[in-house]
Design an enzyme around this catalytic site. Structure first.
Site, PDB file in Angstrom:
ATOM      1  N   TYR A   5       2.866   9.862  -0.261  1.00  0.00           N
ATOM      2  CA  TYR A   5       4.219   9.299   0.734  1.00  0.00           C
ATOM      3  C   TYR A   5       5.470   9.467   0.472  1.00  0.00           C
ATOM      4  CZ  TYR A   5       0.356   6.207   3.001  1.00  0.00           C
ATOM      5  OH  TYR A   5      -0.894   6.183   3.571  1.00  0.00           O
TER       6      TYR A   5
ATOM      7  N   HIS B  92      -7.813   9.600  -2.671  1.00  0.00           N
ATOM      8  CA  HIS B  92      -6.730   9.708  -0.517  1.00  0.00           C
ATOM      9  C   HIS B  92      -7.884   9.896   0.228  1.00  0.00           C
ATOM     10  CE1 HIS B  92      -3.039   9.579   1.381  1.00  0.00           C
ATOM     11  NE2 HIS B  92      -3.659   8.884   2.103  1.00  0.00           N
TER      12      HIS B  92
ATOM     13  N   LYS C  25      -2.066   6.704  -4.990  1.00  0.00           N
ATOM     14  CA  LYS C  25      -3.224   7.109  -4.519  1.00  0.00           C
ATOM     15  C   LYS C  25      -3.118   8.675  -5.117  1.00  0.00           C
ATOM     16  CE  LYS C  25      -3.647   5.002   0.444  1.00  0.00           C
ATOM     17  NZ  LYS C  25      -2.251   4.964   1.506  1.00  0.00           N
TER      18      LYS C  25
ATOM     19  N   ASP D  62       0.827  -1.310  -0.223  1.00  0.00           N
ATOM     20  CA  ASP D  62      -0.263  -0.010  -0.145  1.00  0.00           C
ATOM     21  C   ASP D  62       0.464   1.088  -0.119  1.00  0.00           C
ATOM     22  OD1 ASP D  62      -2.986   1.369   0.461  1.00  0.00           O
ATOM     23  OD2 ASP D  62      -1.434   2.015   2.055  1.00  0.00           O
TER      24      ASP D  62
HETATM   25  N1  LIG Z   1      -5.811   6.190   3.186  1.00  0.00           N
HETATM   26  C1  LIG Z   1      -4.915   6.672   4.863  1.00  0.00           C
HETATM   27  O1  LIG Z   1      -5.375   8.322   4.351  1.00  0.00           O
HETATM   28  C2  LIG Z   1      -3.507   6.272   5.281  1.00  0.00           C
HETATM   29  C3  LIG Z   1      -4.009   6.956   6.563  1.00  0.00           C
HETATM   30  C4  LIG Z   1      -2.922   6.550   7.533  1.00  0.00           C
HETATM   31  C5  LIG Z   1      -2.348   4.882   7.319  1.00  0.00           C
HETATM   32  N2  LIG Z   1      -2.809   4.318   5.906  1.00  0.00           N
HETATM   33  C6  LIG Z   1      -1.817   3.686   5.757  1.00  0.00           C
HETATM   34  O2  LIG Z   1      -1.529   2.001   6.337  1.00  0.00           O
HETATM   35  C7  LIG Z   1      -0.873   1.428   7.057  1.00  0.00           C
HETATM   36  C8  LIG Z   1      -1.090   1.451   8.011  1.00  0.00           C
HETATM   37  O3  LIG Z   1      -1.372   2.408   8.329  1.00  0.00           O
HETATM   38  P1  LIG Z   1      -0.142   3.069   9.922  1.00  0.00           P
HETATM   39  O4  LIG Z   1       0.888   3.087   9.458  1.00  0.00           O
HETATM   40  O5  LIG Z   1      -0.626   4.361  10.186  1.00  0.00           O
HETATM   41  O6  LIG Z   1       0.011   2.552  11.647  1.00  0.00           O
HETATM   42  P2  LIG Z   1       0.074   0.851  11.953  1.00  0.00           P
HETATM   43  O7  LIG Z   1       0.201  -0.083  11.300  1.00  0.00           O
HETATM   44  O8  LIG Z   1      -1.361   0.453  13.197  1.00  0.00           O
HETATM   45  O9  LIG Z   1       0.808   1.545  12.929  1.00  0.00           O
HETATM   46  C9  LIG Z   1       2.473   1.087  12.736  1.00  0.00           C
HETATM   47  C10 LIG Z   1       3.360   1.249  13.529  1.00  0.00           C
HETATM   48  O10 LIG Z   1       3.333   0.592  14.601  1.00  0.00           O
HETATM   49  C11 LIG Z   1       4.435  -0.268  14.743  1.00  0.00           C
HETATM   50  N3  LIG Z   1       4.889  -2.144  14.511  1.00  0.00           N
HETATM   51  C12 LIG Z   1       4.114  -2.511  13.227  1.00  0.00           C
HETATM   52  N4  LIG Z   1       3.921  -3.735  13.441  1.00  0.00           N
HETATM   53  C13 LIG Z   1       4.565  -3.766  15.088  1.00  0.00           C
HETATM   54  C14 LIG Z   1       4.420  -5.006  15.660  1.00  0.00           C
HETATM   55  N5  LIG Z   1       4.443  -6.106  15.340  1.00  0.00           N
HETATM   56  N6  LIG Z   1       4.608  -4.785  17.270  1.00  0.00           N
HETATM   57  C15 LIG Z   1       5.019  -3.167  17.844  1.00  0.00           C
HETATM   58  N7  LIG Z   1       4.788  -2.328  16.843  1.00  0.00           N
HETATM   59  C16 LIG Z   1       4.691  -2.327  15.417  1.00  0.00           C
HETATM   60  C17 LIG Z   1       5.676   0.142  14.169  1.00  0.00           C
HETATM   61  O11 LIG Z   1       6.698   0.720  14.094  1.00  0.00           O
HETATM   62  P3  LIG Z   1       8.097   0.082  13.482  1.00  0.00           P
HETATM   63  O12 LIG Z   1       7.876   0.512  11.638  1.00  0.00           O
HETATM   64  O13 LIG Z   1       9.224   0.471  13.750  1.00  0.00           O
HETATM   65  O14 LIG Z   1       8.072  -1.569  13.304  1.00  0.00           O
HETATM   66  C18 LIG Z   1       5.025   1.583  13.552  1.00  0.00           C
HETATM   67  O15 LIG Z   1       5.325   2.401  13.668  1.00  0.00           O
HETATM   68  C19 LIG Z   1       0.594   3.150   6.537  1.00  0.00           C
HETATM   69  O16 LIG Z   1       1.900   2.388   6.595  1.00  0.00           O
HETATM   70  C20 LIG Z   1      -0.491   3.224   5.111  1.00  0.00           C
HETATM   71  O17 LIG Z   1       0.564   2.277   4.000  1.00  0.00           O
HETATM   72  C21 LIG Z   1      -3.615   4.776   4.712  1.00  0.00           C
END
Ligand SMILES: NC(=O)c1ccc[n+]([C@@H]2O[C@H](COP(=O)([O-])OP(=O)(O)OC[C@H]3O[C@@H](n4cnc5c(N)ncnc54)[C@H](OP(=O)(O)O)[C@@H]3O)[C@@H](O)[C@H]2O)c1
Length: 323
Positions: free
Chosen positions: A52, A114, A81, A47
């Site tokens: 980004y 997006h 997006k 994704d």
């Molecule tokens: N469409 C939109 O508007 C939108 C908005 C937000 C996000 N997104 C997409 O969704 C994806 C995921 O959301 P997000 O990045 O906000 O948050 P998330 O996946 O909920 O959390 C990511 C965070 O959690 C940590 N983490 C990951 N796996 C872990 C585990 N097994 N144990 C402990 N910590 C862990 C990561 O650190 P480390 O990297 O250090 O492991 C990172 O800091 C984004 O990367 C993006 O692709 C889309």
């Protein structure tokens, strides 16, 4: 190990249940190694997004895998997006073509709008602001016209599927009422504290697959000075995790996919990203699923107000109930 569990999209294509998130991965070298590791352990869904600003890294790694013959283009489900500053019909092709060039592919599998609100288009910046520091938005965002341009991308072969992100029910309904190709996917914030049950029900009724972003509660947002709830430290989640000999993150993700929702966790840590896809060898019992369902607090982390100052005044700001 096989992680090829898919959900069916309404256009006949399939989306892998777990994807690799790439937001806030701004260290190129670290991201490159992480995507390599992700492909090694079995991720086949990535994704990304124009905003980004790391699609070039994704493209570089994919190209390496394709040219070595280890993977074929059709093995990968790639999402990107349309940025908020591209929210007008005449910009849709320009932005997808820039994404495709950075990703070094001829098409993406899924192209999403997006956000439902548009920003002004200003050459050289993704986040235009006015003199008072507020987000310089474009109040005339025309979803129906933008969607027509999105549909054209499918006929041009630039994307296989189209969908939306951060749209609310009314905004999705407007697209459904005015589309030839209905959206096949809605990507929204979704985790134990924000389960969006009403929106998910609406999407199921309309054959729209939901993708959960920030499925672990986006702890990395602390980098941007944003406080986030500690979902992975929640005692109930940890108690369930212990029972299945899994981590709290694995239980949070399993809860999502077991309810028919795609999850796209982000990690640039090889051990954690491996863990996040290693969730296909257990199932939560009905009782544990219910316990997880009961954690819902309607708590939104990403309301966009801290990223786009004043955006809550945009006519298409989607989260009015929180203003
Ligand atoms: N469409 C939109 O508007 C939108 C908005 C937000 C996000 N997104 C997409 O969704 C994806 C995921 O959301 P997000 O990045 O906000 O948050 P998330 O996946 O909920 O959390 C990511 C965070 O959690 C940590 N983490 C990951 N796996 C872990 C585990 N097994 N144990 C402990 N910590 C862990 C990561 O650190 P480390 O990297 O250090 O492991 C990172 O800091 C984004 O990367 C993006 O692709 C889309």
């Amino acid at each position: 190990m096989s992680f090829n569990t898919y959900f069916d999209l309404n256009d006949g294509l399939k989306i892998p249940a777990i994807g690799y998130g790439t937001w806030l991965s701004d260290d190129e070298e670290q991201l490159e190694k992480a995507i390599d590791a992700a492909l090694e352990v079995g991720y086949r869904h990535i994704d990304g997004a124009y905003v980004y600003q790391n699609e070039n890294v994704i493209g570089r790694v994919l190209q390496k895998w394709f040219s070595s013959g280890k993977l074929k283009r059709e093995d990968i489900f790639l999402t990107t997006k349309l940025p908020p500053s591209g929210m007008r019909p005449e910009h849709v092709q320009k932005f997808i073509k820039e994404s495709l060039a950075a990703l070094q592919v001829d098409y993406v599998d899924l192209y999403l709008v997006h956000v439902p609100f548009g920003l002004k288009y200003v050459e050289g910046t993704l986040y235009p602001t006015s003199d008072d520091g507020k987000s310089d938005y474009d109040a005339n965002t025309d979803h129906v016209a933008i969607w027509k341009a999105m549909e054209e991308l499918v006929s041009l072969g630039l994307t296989k599927s189209i969908g939306v992100s951060n749209f609310n029910k009314d905004q999705i309904q407007r697209i459904l009422d005015n589309s030839e190709i209905p959206p096949c996917n809605l990507q929204v914030e979704h985790h134990a504290y924000l389960q969006q049950k009403d929106l998910v029900r609406f999407c199921k009724e309309n054959k729209i697959v939901v993708t959960a972003y920030s499925p672990l509660g986006s702890p990395g947002l602390s980098k941007l000075g944003r406080e986030t709830p500690d979902l992975m430290g929640h005692p109930v989640v940890n108690e369930i995790a212990k029972k299945y000999n899994k981590s709290a993150a694995q239980v949070l993700l399993k809860h999502i996919i077991q309810t028919g929702i795609v999850a796209i966790p982000k990690s640039t840590n090889p051990e954690r990203l491996r863990q996040n896809i290693d969730i296909f060898d257990f199932s939560l019992s009905d009782e544990d699923l219910q316990t997880m369902n009961d954690l819902d607090q309607n708590l939104r982390i990403l309301d966009f107000k801290f990223l786009f100052k004043g955006i809550e005044n945009h006519p298409e700001y989607p989260f009015k109930e929180l203003v």
